[in-house]
Design a protein around this motif. Structure first.
Motif, PDB file in Angstrom:
ATOM      1  N   GLY A  56       0.806  -1.219   0.000  1.00  0.00           N
ATOM      2  CA  GLY A  56       0.000   0.000   0.000  1.00  0.00           C
ATOM      3  C   GLY A  56       0.835   1.262   0.000  1.00  0.00           C
ATOM      4  N   ILE A  57       0.163   2.376  -0.212  1.00  0.00           N
ATOM      5  CA  ILE A  57       0.795   3.687  -0.231  1.00  0.00           C
ATOM      6  C   ILE A  57       0.493   4.396   1.081  1.00  0.00           C
ATOM      7  N   ARG A  58       1.529   4.742   1.815  1.00  0.00           N
ATOM      8  CA  ARG A  58       1.330   5.405   3.098  1.00  0.00           C
ATOM      9  C   ARG A  58       1.092   6.902   2.918  1.00  0.00           C
ATOM     10  N   GLU A  59       0.303   7.437   3.816  1.00  0.00           N
ATOM     11  CA  GLU A  59       0.044   8.876   3.803  1.00  0.00           C
ATOM     12  C   GLU A  59       1.325   9.625   4.168  1.00  0.00           C
ATOM     13  N   GLN A  60       1.610  10.676   3.414  1.00  0.00           N
ATOM     14  CA  GLN A  60       2.810  11.465   3.676  1.00  0.00           C
ATOM     15  C   GLN A  60       2.565  12.406   4.850  1.00  0.00           C
ATOM     16  N   VAL A  61       3.091  12.044   6.001  1.00  0.00           N
ATOM     17  CA  VAL A  61       2.909  12.824   7.221  1.00  0.00           C
ATOM     18  C   VAL A  61       4.253  13.397   7.647  1.00  0.00           C
ATOM     19  N   GLU A  62       4.278  14.678   7.959  1.00  0.00           N
ATOM     20  CA  GLU A  62       5.525  15.332   8.366  1.00  0.00           C
ATOM     21  C   GLU A  62       5.809  15.079   9.837  1.00  0.00           C
ATOM     22  N   TYR A  63       7.031  14.657  10.133  1.00  0.00           N
ATOM     23  CA  TYR A  63       7.512  14.505  11.509  1.00  0.00           C
ATOM     24  C   TYR A  63       8.467  15.662  11.788  1.00  0.00           C
ATOM     25  N   ASP A  88       6.705  13.201  17.168  1.00  0.00           N
ATOM     26  CA  ASP A  88       5.566  12.471  16.600  1.00  0.00           C
ATOM     27  C   ASP A  88       4.436  13.478  16.398  1.00  0.00           C
ATOM     28  N   PRO A  89       3.951  13.683  15.167  1.00  0.00           N
ATOM     29  CA  PRO A  89       2.924  14.706  14.928  1.00  0.00           C
ATOM     30  C   PRO A  89       1.603  14.415  15.621  1.00  0.00           C
ATOM     31  N   ARG A  90       1.366  13.151  16.018  1.00  0.00           N
ATOM     32  CA  ARG A  90       0.104  12.801  16.666  1.00  0.00           C
ATOM     33  C   ARG A  90       0.128  13.089  18.161  1.00  0.00           C
ATOM     34  N   THR A  91       1.294  12.879  18.778  1.00  0.00           N
ATOM     35  CA  THR A  91       1.380  13.022  20.240  1.00  0.00           C
ATOM     36  C   THR A  91       2.248  14.193  20.678  1.00  0.00           C
ATOM     37  N   GLY A  92       3.116  14.652  19.812  1.00  0.00           N
ATOM     38  CA  GLY A  92       4.049  15.708  20.176  1.00  0.00           C
ATOM     39  C   GLY A  92       5.259  15.198  20.933  1.00  0.00           C
ATOM     40  N   LYS A  93       5.297  13.911  21.244  1.00  0.00           N
ATOM     41  CA  LYS A  93       6.418  13.340  21.985  1.00  0.00           C
ATOM     42  C   LYS A  93       7.590  13.058  21.050  1.00  0.00           C
ATOM     43  N   THR A  94       8.785  12.983  21.660  1.00  0.00           N
ATOM     44  CA  THR A  94       9.986  12.699  20.883  1.00  0.00           C
ATOM     45  C   THR A  94       9.966  11.259  20.384  1.00  0.00           C
ATOM     46  N   VAL A  95      10.239  11.085  19.112  1.00  0.00           N
ATOM     47  CA  VAL A  95      10.331   9.743  18.529  1.00  0.00           C
ATOM     48  C   VAL A  95      11.626   9.095  18.999  1.00  0.00           C
ATOM     49  N   THR A  96      11.552   7.837  19.427  1.00  0.00           N
ATOM     50  CA  THR A  96      12.737   7.136  19.934  1.00  0.00           C
ATOM     51  C   THR A  96      13.137   5.941  19.079  1.00  0.00           C
ATOM     52  N   GLU A  97      12.315   5.564  18.114  1.00  0.00           N
ATOM     53  CA  GLU A  97      12.632   4.422  17.265  1.00  0.00           C
ATOM     54  C   GLU A  97      12.632   4.853  15.800  1.00  0.00           C
ATOM     55  N   ARG A 144      23.152  25.409   4.616  1.00  0.00           N
ATOM     56  CA  ARG A 144      21.876  24.712   4.437  1.00  0.00           C
ATOM     57  C   ARG A 144      22.062  23.264   4.866  1.00  0.00           C
ATOM     58  N   LEU A 145      21.135  22.770   5.704  1.00  0.00           N
ATOM     59  CA  LEU A 145      21.171  21.408   6.211  1.00  0.00           C
ATOM     60  C   LEU A 145      20.019  20.618   5.604  1.00  0.00           C
ATOM     61  N   LEU A 146      20.262  19.340   5.311  1.00  0.00           N
ATOM     62  CA  LEU A 146      19.203  18.431   4.886  1.00  0.00           C
ATOM     63  C   LEU A 146      19.310  17.170   5.732  1.00  0.00           C
ATOM     64  N   ALA A 147      18.283  16.936   6.562  1.00  0.00           N
ATOM     65  CA  ALA A 147      18.240  15.761   7.425  1.00  0.00           C
ATOM     66  C   ALA A 147      17.382  14.684   6.776  1.00  0.00           C
ATOM     67  N   ASP A 148      17.893  13.458   6.765  1.00  0.00           N
ATOM     68  CA  ASP A 148      17.233  12.319   6.134  1.00  0.00           C
ATOM     69  C   ASP A 148      17.034  11.255   7.208  1.00  0.00           C
ATOM     70  N   TYR A 149      15.772  10.974   7.606  1.00  0.00           N
ATOM     71  CA  TYR A 149      15.495  10.039   8.693  1.00  0.00           C
ATOM     72  C   TYR A 149      14.136   9.388   8.452  1.00  0.00           C
ATOM     73  N   TYR A 150      13.904   8.257   9.131  1.00  0.00           N
ATOM     74  CA  TYR A 150      12.709   7.452   8.878  1.00  0.00           C
ATOM     75  C   TYR A 150      12.140   6.992  10.217  1.00  0.00           C
ATOM     76  N   PRO A 151      11.192   7.744  10.793  1.00  0.00           N
ATOM     77  CA  PRO A 151      10.588   7.333  12.067  1.00  0.00           C
ATOM     78  C   PRO A 151       9.858   6.002  11.929  1.00  0.00           C
ATOM     79  N   ALA A 152      10.061   5.096  12.872  1.00  0.00           N
ATOM     80  CA  ALA A 152       9.369   3.807  12.838  1.00  0.00           C
ATOM     81  C   ALA A 152       7.862   4.032  12.872  1.00  0.00           C
ATOM     82  N   GLY A 153       7.143   3.353  11.991  1.00  0.00           N
ATOM     83  CA  GLY A 153       5.697   3.520  11.900  1.00  0.00           C
ATOM     84  C   GLY A 153       5.263   4.717  11.089  1.00  0.00           C
ATOM     85  N   GLY A 154       6.220   5.500  10.608  1.00  0.00           N
ATOM     86  CA  GLY A 154       5.891   6.686   9.814  1.00  0.00           C
ATOM     87  C   GLY A 154       6.325   6.511   8.380  1.00  0.00           C
ATOM     88  N   VAL A 155       6.805   7.585   7.792  1.00  0.00           N
ATOM     89  CA  VAL A 155       7.290   7.578   6.418  1.00  0.00           C
ATOM     90  C   VAL A 155       8.636   8.294   6.383  1.00  0.00           C
TER      91      VAL A 155
END
Length: 289
Positions: A56-63, A88-97, A144-155
């Motif tokens: 499936g195609i995941r919704e593009q959500v900004e972290y 985490d955009p849903r909870t506001g808490k820091t992502v740890t995974e 200019r900085l570009l950060a590349d990361y992948y939160p678990a459960g996100g995109v």
């Protein structure tokens, strides 16, 4: 009367046939979360980046990404400590995974305003979800900085930020760049570039063919046969990509969509015999006429 009965039986037959032959649904595609153009009808790994294909195609959500600096008045030519947190955009808490992407949890690119300086770095992760980087900026100016990361459960996320050293008051004017596709020499590798079309056009696919000499001893670098960062001369557009075609031989192809008319500095990185070769080309991109 017979005609009406015949018509009624025909309609009943069609209805029963439709009920017994349900419409087949298309299978859910499996898509690479990092390179969504790579798709399959079943599980597997991305041919471009090696990541696991997901259904499936995941919704593009900004972290959102926050950055703390020490010292807060950003120095040049002295150590600067950067600490990154992802929310985490849903909870506001820091992502740890986080998901591992090309052998790392966090990739960070830093380029100078004049596009002479380039760094591909990997901040150190901590259990509380923060990432620490100690670095030194080579001279006063904007970066200019570009950060590349992948939160678990996100995109996957590509997040840009801009920092300016203390006391630097010059305006953020676009870098003055001239086209340069001449062969480049790295640590132990010569790199040639040809593009198709010869004059790249904004919004259209550009094939970038790199020829590596010598062609022996080539090795994956951070999980890929090559890495590319393309940055527009006004620092607005930044694109991190990996080869679309590569097999460890001297021919490597990247497929790039330059988003708009501009001049782009393009850095590529290849590893040979344990040494990372970083070279840069300057590619002008025209608008579609």
């Amino acid at each position: 009367m017979r005609q009406r009965l015949r018509t009624g039986f025909l309609l009943l037959f069609v209805a029963l046939s439709a009920a017994q032959s349900p419409v087949e649904k298309s299978p859910t595609p499996f898509i690479c979360p990092m390179d969504p153009e790579i798709r399959s009808t079943g599980p597997g790994k991305c041919s471009k980046c090696g990541m696991r294909l997901e259904p499936g195609i995941r919704e593009q959500v900004e972290y959102p990404l926050s950055l703390s600096l020490s010292p807060r008045t950003i120095p040049a030519r002295r150590e600067l400590k950067m600490v990154f947190h992802v929310a985490d955009p849903r909870t506001g808490k820091t992502v740890t995974e986080f998901e591992t992407v090309h052998e790392k949890l966090f990739h960070l690119f830093i380029v100078g305003q004049d596009l002479d300086y380039f760094a591909h770095l990997h901040p150190q992760p901590f259990l509380n979800g923060s990432f620490l980087l100690r670095t030194t900026l080579p001279k006063p100016g904007a970066y200019r900085l570009l950060a590349d990361y992948y939160p678990a459960g996100g995109v996957p996320q590509l997040t840009p930020k801009t920092i300016v050293t203390q006391g630097y008051l010059a305006p953020m004017t676009p870098a003055s760049l001239k086209a340069d596709l001449t062969p480049k020499h790295g640590s132990n590798l010569d790199v040639e570039l040809a593009t198709d079309p010869p004059q790249p056009i904004a919004g259209r696919k550009t094939l970038m063919f790199f020829k590596l000499r010598p062609g022996d001893g080539l090795e994956p670098y951070i999980g890929a046969w090559g890495h590319m960062l393309a940055v527009s001369n006004d620092l607005i557009d930044m694109m991190h990509s990996h080869p679309s075609i590569a097999d460890g031989g001297p021919q490597v192809q990247f497929d790039v969509y330059f988003p708009r008319e501009a001049t782009y500095r393009v850095w590529v990185q290849f590893q040979r015999l344990g040494k990372v070769n970083t070279v840069a080309f300057t590619v002008p991109v025209s608008r579609l006429k």
